[in-house]
Design a protein around this motif. Structure first.
Motif, PDB file in Angstrom:
ATOM      1  N   ALA A 104       0.832  -1.203   0.000  1.00  0.00           N
ATOM      2  CA  ALA A 104       0.000   0.000   0.000  1.00  0.00           C
ATOM      3  C   ALA A 104       0.866   1.252   0.000  1.00  0.00           C
ATOM      4  O   ALA A 104       0.611   2.204  -0.745  1.00  0.00           O
ATOM      5  N   GLU A 105       1.884   1.249   0.828  1.00  0.00           N
ATOM      6  CA  GLU A 105       2.769   2.415   0.903  1.00  0.00           C
ATOM      7  C   GLU A 105       3.444   2.649  -0.448  1.00  0.00           C
ATOM      8  O   GLU A 105       3.596   3.785  -0.888  1.00  0.00           O
ATOM      9  N   ALA A 106       3.810   1.542  -1.095  1.00  0.00           N
ATOM     10  CA  ALA A 106       4.457   1.650  -2.406  1.00  0.00           C
ATOM     11  C   ALA A 106       3.508   2.278  -3.416  1.00  0.00           C
ATOM     12  O   ALA A 106       3.890   3.148  -4.203  1.00  0.00           O
ATOM     13  N   ALA A 107       2.226   1.853  -3.354  1.00  0.00           N
ATOM     14  CA  ALA A 107       1.237   2.395  -4.289  1.00  0.00           C
ATOM     15  C   ALA A 107       1.075   3.890  -4.079  1.00  0.00           C
ATOM     16  O   ALA A 107       0.963   4.669  -5.026  1.00  0.00           O
ATOM     17  N   LYS A 108       1.064   4.302  -2.812  1.00  0.00           N
ATOM     18  CA  LYS A 108       0.904   5.719  -2.505  1.00  0.00           C
ATOM     19  C   LYS A 108       2.075   6.534  -3.078  1.00  0.00           C
ATOM     20  O   LYS A 108       1.874   7.551  -3.740  1.00  0.00           O
ATOM     21  N   HIS A 109       3.282   6.021  -2.817  1.00  0.00           N
ATOM     22  CA  HIS A 109       4.453   6.749  -3.302  1.00  0.00           C
ATOM     23  C   HIS A 109       4.507   6.793  -4.827  1.00  0.00           C
ATOM     24  O   HIS A 109       4.956   7.760  -5.416  1.00  0.00           O
ATOM     25  N   ASP A 110       4.011   5.716  -5.415  1.00  0.00           N
ATOM     26  CA  ASP A 110       3.935   5.649  -6.867  1.00  0.00           C
ATOM     27  C   ASP A 110       3.059   6.786  -7.397  1.00  0.00           C
ATOM     28  O   ASP A 110       3.443   7.524  -8.302  1.00  0.00           O
ATOM     29  N   THR A 111       1.876   6.928  -6.791  1.00  0.00           N
ATOM     30  CA  THR A 111       0.946   7.989  -7.192  1.00  0.00           C
ATOM     31  C   THR A 111       1.563   9.372  -6.964  1.00  0.00           C
ATOM     32  O   THR A 111       1.477  10.267  -7.804  1.00  0.00           O
ATOM     33  N   MET A 112       2.204   9.521  -5.819  1.00  0.00           N
ATOM     34  CA  MET A 112       2.772  10.819  -5.480  1.00  0.00           C
ATOM     35  C   MET A 112       3.842  11.260  -6.466  1.00  0.00           C
ATOM     36  O   MET A 112       3.965  12.443  -6.785  1.00  0.00           O
ATOM     37  N   GLU A 113       4.597  10.278  -6.964  1.00  0.00           N
ATOM     38  CA  GLU A 113       5.664  10.627  -7.912  1.00  0.00           C
ATOM     39  C   GLU A 113       5.122  10.834  -9.319  1.00  0.00           C
ATOM     40  O   GLU A 113       5.450  11.800  -9.993  1.00  0.00           O
ATOM     41  N   LYS A 114       4.255   9.900  -9.700  1.00  0.00           N
ATOM     42  CA  LYS A 114       3.739   9.905 -11.058  1.00  0.00           C
ATOM     43  C   LYS A 114       2.865  11.118 -11.348  1.00  0.00           C
ATOM     44  O   LYS A 114       2.876  11.672 -12.437  1.00  0.00           O
ATOM     45  N   PHE A 115       2.077  11.499 -10.341  1.00  0.00           N
ATOM     46  CA  PHE A 115       1.131  12.601 -10.538  1.00  0.00           C
ATOM     47  C   PHE A 115       1.485  13.814  -9.680  1.00  0.00           C
ATOM     48  O   PHE A 115       0.622  14.495  -9.165  1.00  0.00           O
ATOM     49  N   LYS A 116       2.773  14.048  -9.548  1.00  0.00           N
ATOM     50  CA  LYS A 116       3.226  15.176  -8.730  1.00  0.00           C
ATOM     51  C   LYS A 116       2.573  16.476  -9.201  1.00  0.00           C
ATOM     52  O   LYS A 116       2.571  16.788 -10.389  1.00  0.00           O
ATOM     53  N   GLY A 117       1.975  17.189  -8.260  1.00  0.00           N
ATOM     54  CA  GLY A 117       1.310  18.449  -8.601  1.00  0.00           C
ATOM     55  C   GLY A 117      -0.052  18.273  -9.228  1.00  0.00           C
ATOM     56  O   GLY A 117      -0.669  19.246  -9.646  1.00  0.00           O
ATOM     57  N   LYS A 118      -0.530  17.040  -9.325  1.00  0.00           N
ATOM     58  CA  LYS A 118      -1.812  16.801 -10.002  1.00  0.00           C
ATOM     59  C   LYS A 118      -2.844  16.125  -9.108  1.00  0.00           C
ATOM     60  O   LYS A 118      -4.039  16.226  -9.345  1.00  0.00           O
ATOM     61  N   TYR A 119      -2.383  15.382  -8.106  1.00  0.00           N
ATOM     62  CA  TYR A 119      -3.354  14.635  -7.299  1.00  0.00           C
ATOM     63  C   TYR A 119      -3.987  15.505  -6.225  1.00  0.00           C
ATOM     64  O   TYR A 119      -3.466  16.528  -5.821  1.00  0.00           O
ATOM     65  N   ILE A 120      -5.186  15.054  -5.773  1.00  0.00           N
ATOM     66  CA  ILE A 120      -5.854  15.728  -4.663  1.00  0.00           C
ATOM     67  C   ILE A 120      -5.498  14.984  -3.388  1.00  0.00           C
ATOM     68  O   ILE A 120      -5.490  13.748  -3.351  1.00  0.00           O
ATOM     69  N   LEU A 121      -5.187  15.734  -2.352  1.00  0.00           N
ATOM     70  CA  LEU A 121      -4.952  15.120  -1.050  1.00  0.00           C
ATOM     71  C   LEU A 121      -6.183  15.366  -0.193  1.00  0.00           C
ATOM     72  O   LEU A 121      -6.568  16.516   0.043  1.00  0.00           O
ATOM     73  N   CYS A 122      -6.817  14.269   0.236  1.00  0.00           N
ATOM     74  CA  CYS A 122      -7.935  14.395   1.165  1.00  0.00           C
ATOM     75  C   CYS A 122      -7.407  14.027   2.543  1.00  0.00           C
ATOM     76  O   CYS A 122      -6.714  13.024   2.696  1.00  0.00           O
ATOM     77  N   VAL A 123      -7.721  14.844   3.520  1.00  0.00           N
ATOM     78  CA  VAL A 123      -7.247  14.543   4.864  1.00  0.00           C
ATOM     79  C   VAL A 123      -8.427  14.424   5.804  1.00  0.00           C
ATOM     80  O   VAL A 123      -9.301  15.282   5.854  1.00  0.00           O
ATOM     81  N   GLU A 124      -8.437  13.312   6.540  1.00  0.00           N
ATOM     82  CA  GLU A 124      -9.471  13.092   7.531  1.00  0.00           C
ATOM     83  C   GLU A 124      -8.732  13.045   8.868  1.00  0.00           C
ATOM     84  O   GLU A 124      -7.815  12.247   9.034  1.00  0.00           O
ATOM     85  N   GLY A 125      -9.077  13.926   9.788  1.00  0.00           N
ATOM     86  CA  GLY A 125      -8.422  13.893  11.095  1.00  0.00           C
ATOM     87  C   GLY A 125      -7.469  15.039  11.296  1.00  0.00           C
ATOM     88  O   GLY A 125      -6.932  15.610  10.358  1.00  0.00           O
ATOM     89  N   SER A 126      -7.268  15.360  12.573  1.00  0.00           N
ATOM     90  CA  SER A 126      -6.350  16.436  12.922  1.00  0.00           C
ATOM     91  C   SER A 126      -4.954  15.854  13.123  1.00  0.00           C
ATOM     92  O   SER A 126      -4.766  14.641  13.123  1.00  0.00           O
TER      93      SER A 126
END
Lengths: 380, 252
Positions: A104-126
């Motif tokens: 899962a962590e690998a998939a996240k990092h994959d997305t972060m690199e591949k779509f740098k500046g393009k993905y939406i970050l949703c945050v739940e929680g403080s």
């Protein structure tokens, strides 16, 4: 479960999930209505969803209870959850993704690199800042660390719920973990706040669909909340509002007035102080909302609503004067004290200035006598 | 015993007096309706909401009074630049040598009730004394708090630009809860101000006998004759007025 080479558009994934084009058009119409757009926008939404590949989304969970995710997957129209959440799970969301651990962590990092500046970050929680952020760690890393990393390449950030927008219960006094909302940490990204505990599922869907359709976050108010959903107080759209204007209130939850369905203002309803669309969109597929179910609004989408208690009283406590001390109680005590002081001052004044007053009174009486003498003279 | 002679001096001009009584009226109505809004009375009624609108009327009176209060306040600010010397804004700012001396006098004689060895006439202010003047500056600031929090809370119910201008106040204070609380607390401070203010009017009228109370109705105060000769202590306007009155009296 990993991103495919060619990214499907929203429309394609909807068809793949077994929905018809008609369902898709209904969905577009729903969304336009929720966002308060005119009918021509329906076509715009449909066109965008048909032609744009889906926006990659990373959904982070920190200090929270997952009620936001729960609310989201139960939103009015099933397509919302299906197209958005199922697709999101491809990228990263702890509670719903199929992958786990390093995968899962690998998939996240994959997305972060591949779509740098393009993905939406949703945050739940403080995010807790106390003790170097150690109160909330995931996979051995602190929440601050993870948030900063994910926010780095995000095009925009959506702060889901009161936790991410205001801090909610964990930021209530005395806030032992020093929990803070997202906008206190990330300053250089567009952040939209979608408060509520949880926010309404349709509102959450509306925010995402708006981003997909128009390529930017919806118009926000001063607090960074989408205007379409947070411009009015719950009170302004409450179906019990006529009772308020007529001065008909429930005094307790079990009196005749409560049974009549009168306004819950006097039993502490926070509708007049809370900005949300509960009165119009409602909950659980439009079935009801707290006030309709007989309980006052607790103001869950407002800043510090936990500290503005008690929930069942109209007046909130006054900070610095202890528990059970509202403005009226403090004011009455102060007024009585000042009144007593003034009476005392008046008494002392008459004692201290008695000689001065005596000469004044004597002089006044002498003048009166003189006046009588003059009057007698003229009469004679 | 020698009798003191007093002269009638025109102190409070018409706009000042009108301002005072409009403020009295609107603050009274705002306080009463404010209490009703904060804690409406229990009415057990079988009537339907369609037949009644009394709470809406109470709120309407509150908002209407607020507007009158606000524009009245603006008028007074204008008058503090064009009005006579007793209405001038400098009366409310005690931080200069002459006024600080007066502050000391008022604190000694009127607040701590010490007796003067020698009665110095110039210590008795013709208009506001320095402490009273400063207290009105404080009252003005309290009124500003009410205007900002009040219009701030009202902003989202209104389509007019004026209340909308105050829309930023509520978020800045941290939400409706805090704004309402400050609105309510400030009202209590104003109530306490009114208590002290009325007491002091009676206090000065009783001890000085210069027509303190009626001056806000007639505009005139009574000043010792000896004092009038001191050109520093009185306006030309007032001297002219007194001379005219004197002429009338002698003619009559």
């Amino acid at each position: 479960m990993f991103p495919t080479k060619k990214r499907d558009t929203y429309f394609e994934s909807i068809l793949k999930s077994g929905y018809s084009r008609r369902d898709f058009m209904k969905f577009a119409t729903f969304m336009a209505a929720y966002m308060g757009l005119e009918t021509t926008a329906i076509g715009q939404i449909a066109e965008k969803l048909q032609n744009t590949p889906r926006v990659p989304v990373i959904w982070e969970h920190f200090q929270e209870c997952t009620c936001c995710s729960e609310s989201f997957i139960r939103s009015d129209h099933p397509i919302v959850a299906d197209i958005i959440l199922d697709q999101i799970s491809l990228d990263y969301t702890m509670t719903l993704m199929a992958a786990s651990g390093h995968q899962a962590e690998a998939a996240k990092h994959d997305t972060m690199e591949k779509f740098k500046g393009k993905y939406i970050l949703c945050v739940e929680g403080s995010v807790p800042l106390g003790d170097d952020g150690n109160y909330c760690t995931i996979a051995g890393r602190t929440a601050i660390d993870i948030l900063k990393e994910s926010a780095e390449g995000a095009a925009a950030i959506i702060a889901w719920g009161s936790c991410a927008s205001n801090g909610c219960v964990q930021a209530a006094a005395p806030n032992p973990t020093n929990a803070v909302p997202i906008h206190k940490i990330i300053k250089n990204k567009p952040i939209i706040r979608v408060p509520g505990c949880p926010p309404i599922g349709e509102v959450m869907a509306g925010v995402i669909v708006h981003y997909v359709t128009f390529g930017r976050l919806p118009e926000t108010d001063r607090l960074g909340r989408p205007k379409a959903f947070y411009a009015k107080r719950v009170h302004d759209s409450c179906y019990r509002r006529p009772y308020y204007d007529a001065g008909l209130f429930a005094e307790t939850f079990d009196d005749e007035n409560a049974k009549e369905g009168y306004c819950l203002y006097k039993v502490g309803c926070r509708g007049p102080m809370t900005y949300n669309s509960c009165g119009t969109i409602k909950w659980n597929n439009g079935v009801s909302f707290p006030i309709q179910s007989g309980h006052g609004c607790i103001g869950c989408s407002e800043d510090n609503f936990w500290d503005n208690g008690p929930f069942y009283e109209r007046m909130t406590n006054m900070p610095g004067f202890g528990i059970e001390s509202n403005a009226d109680k403090v004011g009455k005590v102060a007024a009585v004290a000042v009144g007593a002081g003034l009476v005392a001052h008046g008494v002392v004044a008459n004692v201290r200035k008695r000689r001065f007053l005596k000469t004044r009174i004597t002089r006044g009486k002498e003048n009166l006598q003189q006046l009588d003498v003059e009057n007698n003279k003229t009469e004679e | 015993m020698a009798t003191n002679n007093f002269k009638r001096v025109f102190v409070w001009e018409m706009p000042v007096r009108v301002f005072h009584w409009i403020t009295v009226g609107t603050v009274t109505s705002l306080t009463i309706t404010g209490f009703l809004i904060a804690n409406p009375p229990a009415i057990m009624s079988a009537s339907e909401a369609t037949g009644s609108y009394w709470f809406g009327v109470v709120r309407f009176i509150h908002f209407l009074s607020a507007y009158i209060f606000f524009f009245n306040m603006l008028m007074r600010i204008y008058w503090s630049f064009v009005g006579n010397k007793f209405a001038h804004w400098s009366n409310f700012w005690p931080f200069n040598k002459k006024r600080l001396k007066n502050v000391l006098h008022v604190l000694k004689v009127d607040v701590l009730l010490m007796n003067e060895k020698e009665h110095d006439l110039t210590n008795l202010s013709v208009g506001h004394n320095a402490v009273a003047g400063f207290s009105y500056l404080v009252l003005f600031l309290l009124a500003l708090v009410q205007v900002f929090t009040g219009f701030g809370l009202y902003a989202d119910m209104s389509g007019w630009f004026l209340p909308k201008m105050f829309g930023w106040v509520v978020p800045a204070l941290g939400g409706d809860f805090a704004a309402r609380m400050w609105h309510h607390v400030t009202m209590w401070v104003m109530i306490i101000f009114v208590m002290i203010h009325i007491y002091l009017v009676f206090f000065h009228d009783w001890l000085e006998g210069r027509g303190e109370t009626s001056s806000m109705i007639s505009g005139y105060k009574f000043v010792r004759k000896e004092r009038i000769r001191d050109p520093e202590s009185i306006t030309e306007q007032a001297v002219e007025k007194i001379e005219k009155e004197f002429e009338k009296e002698t003619e009559g």
